[in-house]
Each structure stands twice: as structure tokens, then as C-alpha cells.
Design a protein around this motif. Structure first.
Motif, PDB file in Angstrom:
ATOM      1  N   PRO A  42      13.480  44.389  27.590  1.00 44.48           N
ATOM      2  CA  PRO A  42      13.212  43.332  26.866  1.00 44.48           C
ATOM      3  C   PRO A  42      14.403  42.754  25.919  1.00 44.48           C
ATOM      4  CG  PRO A  42      12.717  45.191  25.415  1.00 44.48           C
ATOM      5  CD  PRO A  42      12.781  45.858  27.131  1.00 44.48           C
ATOM      6  N   CYS A  94      13.893  51.690  20.735  1.00 44.48           N
ATOM      7  CA  CYS A  94      13.194  50.459  21.476  1.00 44.48           C
ATOM      8  C   CYS A  94      12.077  51.143  22.086  1.00 44.48           C
ATOM      9  CB  CYS A  94      13.851  49.370  22.019  1.00 44.48           C
ATOM     10  SG  CYS A  94      13.059  48.088  23.135  1.00 44.48           S
ATOM     11  N   THR A 102       9.837  50.702  25.280  1.00 45.94           N
ATOM     12  CA  THR A 102       9.665  49.914  26.307  1.00 45.94           C
ATOM     13  C   THR A 102       9.026  50.551  27.559  1.00 45.94           C
ATOM     14  OG1 THR A 102      10.768  48.283  27.938  1.00 45.94           O
ATOM     15  CG2 THR A 102      11.764  50.515  27.425  1.00 45.94           C
ATOM     16  N   SER A 137       9.567  40.043  20.520  1.00 41.76           N
ATOM     17  CA  SER A 137      10.411  41.162  19.975  1.00 41.76           C
ATOM     18  C   SER A 137      10.342  41.260  18.614  1.00 41.76           C
ATOM     19  CB  SER A 137      11.576  41.665  20.534  1.00 41.76           C
ATOM     20  OG  SER A 137      11.573  41.418  21.868  1.00 41.76           O
ATOM     21  N   THR A 194       8.212  45.562  21.472  1.00 41.02           N
ATOM     22  CA  THR A 194       8.554  44.363  22.680  1.00 41.02           C
ATOM     23  C   THR A 194       7.468  44.288  23.487  1.00 41.02           C
ATOM     24  OG1 THR A 194       9.464  46.074  24.069  1.00 41.02           O
ATOM     25  CG2 THR A 194      11.071  45.019  22.396  1.00 41.02           C
TER      26      THR A 194
END
Length: 299
Positions: free
Chosen positions: A78, A167, A169, A207, A220
Motif C-alpha cells: 500500500p 504497517c 499488509t 490508509s 491499509t
């Protein structure tokens, strides 16, 4: 910092919707900002996670992003900035796409990000985490068996995520938002798996940087495809595989790419079970793709 820069406030972009961005300053105050046209002319777009200098607006007026400070890292899928710890979420359903996982790991390693593998929905398949751990054992990436639904394994993962901008993902439907809800006691929208195609529904459309309970985490959008890198030279791909490093310089040929060349030390390590064969096979898939893209880069 220059005299001009001292006139501005400093903050972190925590979300962007359309042409408006929200920045949080060092005291926790939030400001709605717009992006100046100079960034468009420079081919730069603000990303969630960017550290920026900005001028706040007056009364109900929005402010302006004046400068985007140098980024430590950049993720294009992302699209977020300054992540230092990537948490790859895998689940039994949808079926794990380890080639996609390796693509993401490759880009993270290239930028010196830490990588964690969170195997969610472990209540559906208690053995998946162990199988994933075996794949990545010699690469050195920690694997966590978690269940957001059952709220198991969360504390260990949470502890590993502290102290970094993380993050989450991975594939659509792997349960990233559900996992984030469980980790941080949130109420983010979650989606179900499509029964027809066993693919996740994308509930996160933007995001957002969320800070709570000692964690700083990007929420995200999930995805199922990741385009090849157009500027990656084939000989550089092997440098992104930590498990290959002990064997560098031990192959018969100095420029060995570990693609079935005779006397390849990495191939021998895979045959002995030191490196997982699946990981090596997927590396060769990515290498073939990288070679093709590299050949066509000027077309």
C-alpha cells in the motif's frame, strides 16, 4: 532548520481523503491540510506516514503542506511512508499466496524494514503457522500464530510491534482490520470472504495511521496483485534473501544467480534442507520475471 522552515509546524500525515490530508503535530493536535501545486509539478504525492512541515489554517480555513521531509522508506502497495516494521498477515482462507508474500518481503528487505509474519485465523488451521515458519526459518523472519476472532497470540505479536511504525499488509480477506481491532481494541469495518471465489472483500479503502496502546500502525487496503519492479536489476534480487547470505562466495561461479547453475551453494543448501525448497523455487520465479522486465525496460 532554516529560518523560513521555523515558521511552520511539524507533523505526521495520519490520513488522506481526496485532496485533503490530516496532520497530527507533536502535541497531538490535528490539522486539515491541502497539498500545494508545487508537489504535483515535482511528481510528488503526500503519503500517509509522511513527516511534513505545514502552515495551519485560520479559523475554519484549511492549512497547507509546505514541505515533505525526507522519507526513511516508501511502500507503493500500500502507498505509505516511513514504515520501519512490515507485518505481513497470512491466513488459511483465502489460500496463502506466498509468491505475493515474497514480493512484499523483497521490497521490505531492500529498504531495511523489519518483517513479521502474522498467521491469522489460526483457529481454522492450527498447523499453518508452523508450516509458514518452516518456509522462513533460515530467513530469520519471526512468525506469530494468532486468531483475531479467538483473541489468541495477540500479546506476543503486540510486543513485537512496539517501538516502530508498523504497517499491516497482505491479501484481501486475510483479516487485517479484524486483527487490528483485536490488537488495539478498535471498531474498524471488517468484511467477509466471498464464498464463490474465496477472495476477501476490501473494507479498508484508504490508509490511516492509528496510535494507541503503545502501537503505531497503518491500517491499509488489502490487495491480491503486486506489479513487478521495473528498475530492479536481476543480480540484485538475491541480495534480498537473508538465507542466501551465508552461501555468497561459495558457488563455483562468482556471478551465480542461484538459478540452477552448476556448483551452486544455495541449491546444495536447499537439497540438504538448510534453505526451504519452496522459498528457492519462488525466488527463481521472481528472478525469471525480473529478467524479463529488465530486458524490456527501454521498450
Amino acid at each position: 532548520m532554516s529560518e523560513r522552515q521555523e515558521l511552520y509546524l511539524r507533523g505526521t500525515l495520519i490520513r488522506g481523503i481526496g485532496s485533503f490530508y490530516t496532520a497530527k503535530d507533536e502535541t497531538g493536535n490535528c490539522y486539515i491540510l491541502r497539498c500545494k501545486k508545487k508537489f504535483r509539478r515535482q511528481g510528488i504525492s503526500p503519503l500517509t506516514g509522511d513527516e511534513v512541515l505545514f502552515s495551519p489554517g485560520e479559523a475554519e480555513e484549511h492549512g497547507w503542506i509546505e514541505e515533505i521531509l525526507p522519507r526513511k522508506t516508501v511502500c507503493l502497495r500500500p502507498p505509505v511512508a516511513n514504515v520501519t516494521r512490515l507485518v505481513l498477515v497470512i491466513a488459511p482462507v483465502p489460500e496463502p499466496d506466498l509468491l505475493l508474500t515474497d514480493r512484499l518481503i523483497s521490497r521490505a528487505v531492500a529498504q531495511e524494514m523489519d518483517v513479521l509474519l502474522a498467521v491469522n485465523k489460526s483457529d481454522l488451521d492450527s498447523g499453518l503457522a508452523a508450516r509458514i515458519a518452516e518456509q522462513y526459518r533460515t530467513a530469520g523472519f519471526p512468525v506469530f500464530a494468532v486468531s483475531a476472532k479467538e483473541k489468541t497470540g495477540l500479546e506476543s505479536l503486540k510486543e513485537a510491534m512496539k517501538g516502530a511504525l508498523c504497517c499491516l499488509t497482505g491479501q484481501s480477506g486475510a483479516g487485517k482490520s479484524t486483527l487490528l481491532n483485536a490488537l488495539m481494541d478498535l471498531q474498524l469495518e471488517t468484511g467477509d470472504i466471498s464464498r464463490k471465489i474465496a477472495r476477501g472483500k476490501n473494507t479498508t479503502r484508504q490508509s490511516e495511521l492509528i496510535e494507541q496502546d503503545g502501537l503505531r500502525v497503518m491500517d491499509t487496503a488489502g490487495f491480491n496483485l503486486l506489479e513487478p519492479e521495473k528498475t530492479l536489476a536481476p543480480e540484485k534480487l538475491r541480495e534480498r534473501y537473508p538465507e542466501f547470505r551465508p552461501f555468497e562466495g561459495k558457488c563455483r561461479f562468482r556471478e551465480c544467480l542461484h538459478d540452477r547453475e552448476p556448483g551452486c551453494a544455495v541449491q546444495e543448501a536447499a537439497e540438504k534442507g538448510v534453505i526451504h525448497t519452496g522459498r528457492l523455487q519462488r525466488y527463481r520465479q521472481l528472478l525469471a520475471e525480473t529478467r524479463e522486465v529488465w530486458r524490456e525496460r527501454y521498450d
